[in-house]
Design a protein around this motif. Structure first.
Motif, short mmCIF file in Angstrom:
data_model
loop_
_atom_site.label_atom_id
_atom_site.label_comp_id
_atom_site.label_asym_id
_atom_site.label_seq_id
_atom_site.Cartn_x
_atom_site.Cartn_y
_atom_site.Cartn_z
N GLY A 52 -70.36 117.46 146.59
CA GLY A 52 -69.79 116.17 146.22
C GLY A 52 -70.85 115.21 145.72
N TYR A 53 -72.00 115.23 146.35
CA TYR A 53 -73.12 114.39 145.92
C TYR A 53 -73.61 114.83 144.53
CZ TYR A 53 -77.60 111.94 146.05
OH TYR A 53 -78.66 111.13 145.76
N TYR A 54 -73.71 116.14 144.33
CA TYR A 54 -74.10 116.68 143.03
C TYR A 54 -73.11 116.26 141.96
CZ TYR A 54 -75.17 120.15 139.43
OH TYR A 54 -75.48 120.77 138.25
N TYR A 55 -71.82 116.33 142.27
CA TYR A 55 -70.75 115.92 141.35
C TYR A 55 -70.91 114.44 141.01
CZ TYR A 55 -65.93 115.60 139.61
OH TYR A 55 -64.82 115.41 138.84
N TYR A 56 -71.21 113.62 142.02
CA TYR A 56 -71.40 112.19 141.80
C TYR A 56 -72.61 111.93 140.89
CZ TYR A 56 -72.76 107.38 142.67
OH TYR A 56 -73.13 106.08 142.50
N LEU A 57 -73.71 112.64 141.13
CA LEU A 57 -74.91 112.45 140.31
C LEU A 57 -74.66 112.82 138.85
CD1 LEU A 57 -77.76 113.74 142.65
CD2 LEU A 57 -77.21 111.37 142.05
N ARG A 58 -73.87 113.86 138.63
CA ARG A 58 -73.61 114.29 137.25
C ARG A 58 -72.70 113.33 136.51
NH1 ARG A 58 -73.00 120.30 135.60
NH2 ARG A 58 -72.79 119.08 133.72
#
Length: 160
Positions: free
Chosen positions: A58-64
């Motif tokens: 989820g954090y990776y998705y947010y960063l992208r």
């Protein structure tokens, strides 16, 4: 980044005691308990690790994307299950490899991308994914039951 995570987790599952215990519990929880594995504690560890990895994704998705919403990944469960099943993991548990899951995800991504390219409606994409899951389960059953021709013959036989 993602390839390194997949390789590291694959090695971890196949070489470490944690991974062997996970496969043992997935294959037969009662036998794993009889072999001396504290299944409740190990399952708690698996769920904690799963939660951590879900949070990281989820954090990776947010960063992208630069934004996030609680419903952003909604519907991804079918895709995840489809990738795992197409990759050869048993729905009954105890069988499967990360390499198979990665291959299943690549197949699924290729098929859905192809459907987008040829302009297939979104509803039909889910039907195609469901057909792929059903075909993978049928192939898996055929493989575990012995000869695939006997299995398919029995499957489509007109029994009264």
């Amino acid at each position: 980044g993602i390839v390194a995570i997949v390789v590291a987790l694959g090695l971890f599952l196949h070489k470490a005691r944690f991974g062997r215990y996970t496969y043992a519990i997935g294959s037969n929880q009662f036998a794993a308990r009889a072999a001396g594995i504290n299944t409740k504690r190990h399952l708690a560890k698996i769920y904690i690790l799963s939660g951590i990895l879900a949070g990281l994704s989820g954090y990776y998705y947010y960063l992208r994307l630069g934004c996030g919403a609680p419903t952003s990944g909604l519907g991804g469960e079918l895709q995840a299950i489809a990738a795992v099943v197409i990759g050869g993991a048993a729905l009954s548990g105890g069988e499967g490899r990360i390499s198979g899951t990665v291959l299943g995800a690549l197949i699924l991504t290729t098929v859905t991308s192809g459907l987008i390219i040829i302009n297939v409606a979104a509803n039909w994409k889910q039907v195609v994914v469901a057909i792929l899951i059903a075909a993978a389960v049928l192939l898996q059953e055929a493989r575990t039951k012995g000869s695939s021709s006997k299995f398919l013959a029995n499957l489509f036989a007109n029994k009264k």
